[in-house]
Design a protein around this motif. Structure first.
Motif, short mmCIF file in Angstrom:
data_model
loop_
_atom_site.label_atom_id
_atom_site.label_comp_id
_atom_site.label_asym_id
_atom_site.label_seq_id
_atom_site.Cartn_x
_atom_site.Cartn_y
_atom_site.Cartn_z
N ALA A 41 0.72 -0.72 0.04
CA ALA A 41 -0.15 -0.17 -0.27
C ALA A 41 0.98 1.40 -0.58
CB ALA A 41 -1.11 0.15 1.18
N ASP A 42 0.78 2.69 -0.99
CA ASP A 42 1.40 3.04 -0.84
C ASP A 42 0.08 4.92 0.54
OD1 ASP A 42 3.07 2.78 -2.61
OD2 ASP A 42 2.16 3.62 -4.40
N PRO A 43 1.49 5.09 0.55
CA PRO A 43 2.69 5.99 0.30
C PRO A 43 3.24 5.25 1.81
CG PRO A 43 1.25 8.02 1.58
CD PRO A 43 0.45 6.60 1.21
N GLN A 81 -7.08 -0.32 -4.37
CA GLN A 81 -6.88 -0.10 -6.28
C GLN A 81 -5.16 0.20 -6.67
OE1 GLN A 81 -7.82 4.06 -7.38
NE2 GLN A 81 -8.76 3.28 -9.21
N ILE A 82 -5.33 -0.68 -7.68
CA ILE A 82 -4.18 -0.72 -8.54
C ILE A 82 -3.53 0.59 -8.53
CG2 ILE A 82 -2.40 -1.83 -9.91
CD1 ILE A 82 -4.57 -4.33 -9.65
N ARG A 83 -1.79 0.90 -8.42
CA ARG A 83 -1.85 2.01 -8.70
C ARG A 83 -0.85 1.53 -9.93
NH1 ARG A 83 0.58 6.10 -4.55
NH2 ARG A 83 0.53 7.58 -6.50
N ASP A 117 -6.20 2.54 -1.12
CA ASP A 117 -6.84 1.85 -0.14
C ASP A 117 -8.23 2.49 -1.31
OD1 ASP A 117 -9.68 2.15 0.80
OD2 ASP A 117 -9.14 1.84 3.13
N ALA A 118 -9.28 1.61 -1.36
CA ALA A 118 -10.54 2.21 -2.69
C ALA A 118 -11.29 2.38 -2.09
CB ALA A 118 -10.82 0.80 -3.79
N GLY A 119 -11.39 2.12 -0.64
CA GLY A 119 -13.00 2.36 0.30
C GLY A 119 -13.72 1.38 -0.06
#
Length: 607
Positions: free
Chosen positions: A520-522, A552-554, A565-567
């Motif tokens: 997970a970023d950041p 969600q893929i960055r 995080d895509a909620g």
């Protein structure tokens, strides 16, 4: 009767009881905690364990097998402490679990008896024994591992793979030299594959290391034939003393069918009916474990149950989640904060955490023993009745589930057929042991043969293995894999440079997978892993489930999927390859028998 509260004493309180001869603090704690007295496997196992005999205890889940083994080990530590022995130097008791989650669970549950016994000792005017417990698994941090090696705990809870690593490292070997008791829990779980052969050789390596031979204790709930498991435990020595209380106990089992007729494949409507029914069952119980056969299905079911019960009430648990997320889920389960937990095999063995009152199994688990283990996670007490509901998802699944329940009620089990002489495991263990110290070839050959899977190993086969790891393989870029130096004149093998590194980085019998890390970023938080094929087919912006949460893929990098995080955004579900279990031969025979009976009714027209 001697009153322990009046002052120090070393005499047992309940003369003639199954605990006669136990340390008074141990005895008083047990009788205070369990006023009904010991269970059958405890009462039968204690005299054997106290006599120092190798022992295999086979009994149903929830019958106190683990406590039976630990209580004798703790008792011996208290007597040694009272005799003035410094038990804080080196590890005395080694507990081996096939699952990391079970290892952590056992370590947590050990605090209760250790604290209670210490309190009883203090009330009696006796000094509590300084027993320290540590967990050593693949999840243990580098700092924790270093601390354990600097100051070895009295009792180490570990896995077969981590034991192998300890036996291959110098500080780890020093810590294990003082081991006097080895407890192998759920031994049947490793007996049927190469993990069992790997563990059997590790036990022989441990015995060769220790000043005196450790007593071996095996614990199992589902095994057949029991002599096969006993032989794996002790190697080429006489069979262990066996306490066989059977594997059957009173069970509350039933099939659950959707409203519509089952089809060849599961329709979305039928899956919705199944999840609605599970949600209804969950609402009537404190905590429910829902078992599925794949990680993909675990994520999907956890997500859909969360939509029905609330996201905070449901979680997923499987081996592709990070250690932190698994621990968090296990802590919530232990605290009773979860209404339902959807899991794969990661929670099926011996876990005793949280107020689990019901187990739901989606589809056939493909094994009689696996089903018994999973159902046994509910009401996991000596007086509780395990409760399980089986949900077939297809027509063929219905036949298999019906045959499974018939086999359980008839008391049948899957037979364990251990692998014979897996030479890849032998090569791995030879490199690891020689990396730790120099060996004579004759002695090394005999060490391997003492492990049951290698009882039939010939000298010619051993020499071939030795030649492979000492001569290596010729490739276009030179010789590779020559980890040992074989002195044929003197009959000695020594490690070459890099042998130990190769052993510790390539150890174990669990196949390697090309999974991608999910980060997970950041903040660089590690979430878990996904299959390589799924990762490379994904694109930036895709949303997927992992740990019953949307991400969600960055971007997808080499070996890493970076996400945010895509909620509550609707997700897809990742897949992992090669994880669905095969059906056992015994369950297949049950299915064939049921089909034959149905066919006979159809042919003769009998109802």
């Amino acid at each position: 009767m001697v009153d322990l509260l009046s002052g120090p004493t070393l005499q047992p309180t309940w003369a003639g009881s199954p605990l006669e001869g136990f340390h008074p603090a141990v005895e008083r704690w047990f009788m205070g905690r369990f006023p009904l007295g010991p269970t059958e496997p405890q009462a039968l196992g204690w005299p054997l364990l106290r006599a120092g005999l190798d022992t295999l205890i086979a009994a149903p889940t929830g019958s106190g097998k683990t406590l039976a083994a630990f209580l004798v080990a703790i008792d011996s530590l208290y007597w040694a402490h009272d005799a003035g022995e410094d038990i804080s130097r080196g590890t005395r008791v080694l507990y081996i679990s096939p699952l990391k989650a079970l290892a952590v669970d056992v370590a947590e549950n050990l605090h209760t008896p250790l604290r209670g016994i210490a309190e009883e000792a203090s009330r009696s005017g006796l000094a509590p024994a300084p027993i320290r417990v540590s967990v050593r698994t693949g999840d243990t941090t580098g700092g924790e591992r270093s601390a354990m090696l600097r100051r070895p705990p009295t009792l180490v809870v570990t896995t077969p793979e981590s034991l192998y690593l300890l036996l291959t490292s110098g500080p780890g070997r020093e810590a294990l030299r003082t081991v006097s008791t080895v407890i192998v829990d759920e031994i049947h779980a490793v007996a049927r594959d190469k993990r069992g052969a790997h563990l059997a050789v590790s036990l022989e390596r441990l015995e060769a290391l220790c000043a005196s031979r450790p007593v071996r204790v095996g614990l199992s709930a589902t095994q057949r034939p029991i002599e096969t498991v006993g032989r794996l435990l002790v190697g080429d020595r006489p069979l262990p003393a066996i306490v066989d209380s059977g594997h059957q106990r009173l069970l509350d089992l039933a099939l659950e069918l959707p409203d519509g007729e089952l089809e060849a494949v599961t329709s979305q409507t039928q899956m919705g009916d199944v999840l609605d029914r599970i949600s209804h069952l969950v609402s009537g119980h404190r905590t429910t474990l829902v078992f599925v056969n794949t990680r993909r299905l675990a994520e999907r079911v956890a997500h859909q149950l969360g939509e029905r019960l609330g996201d905070d009430a449901v979680a997923a648990h499987h081996g592709s989640l990070s250690k932190e997320r698994r621990y968090r889920v296990e802590a919530r389960l232990r605290a009773g904060e979860l209404r339902a937990l959807v899991a794969t095999a990661s929670l099926e063995l011996g876990i005793d955490i949280g107020p689990v009152e019901l187990v739901c199994q989606l589809g056939s688990p493909r094994s009689i023993a696996t089903f018994l283990q999973r159902v046994g996670r509910s009401n996991h007490t000596r007086t509780g009745t395990p409760k399980g509901r089986l949900f077939p998802l297809t027509r063929d699944g219905l036949v298999e589930c019906a045959a499974l329940l018939s086999a359980v009620r008839a008391g049948r089990l899957d037979a364990i057929v251990p692998p014979r002489m897996p030479l890849d495991i032998a090569a791995q263990q030879v490199v690891a042991e020689v990396a730790a110290r120099e060996w004579g070839t004759d002695a090394l050959f005999e060490l391997l043969r003492r492990a049951t899977p290698y009882a039939g190993l010939t000298r010619a086969q051993f020499d071939e293995v030795l030649e492979l790891v000492s001569e290596g393989i010729q490739t276009g870029r030179g010789r590779r894999g020559a980890y040992l130096h074989h002195d044929r004149v003197n009959g000695v093998v020594r490690a070459r440079k890099g042998a130990r590194l190769a052993a510790v980085t390539s150890g174990g019998a669990i196949p390697e997978t090309g999974d991608y890390r999910v980060v997970a970023d950041p903040d660089e938080a590690f979430i878990g892993t996904v299959n390589e094929d799924w990762a490379v087919e994904s694109s930036a912006g895709d949303i997927f489930l992992l740990g019953s949460h949307s991400w969600q893929i960055r971007r997808v990098e080499s070996g890493v999927v970076r996400v945010r995080d895509a909620g509550d955004t609707p997700p897809t579900v990742p897949f992992w390859l090669g994880e669905a279990p095969a059906r056992t031969a015994e369950l297949s025979a049950e299915v064939s028998s049921l089909r034959a009976r149905v066919e006979s009714f159809l042919l003769c027209g009998d109802p």
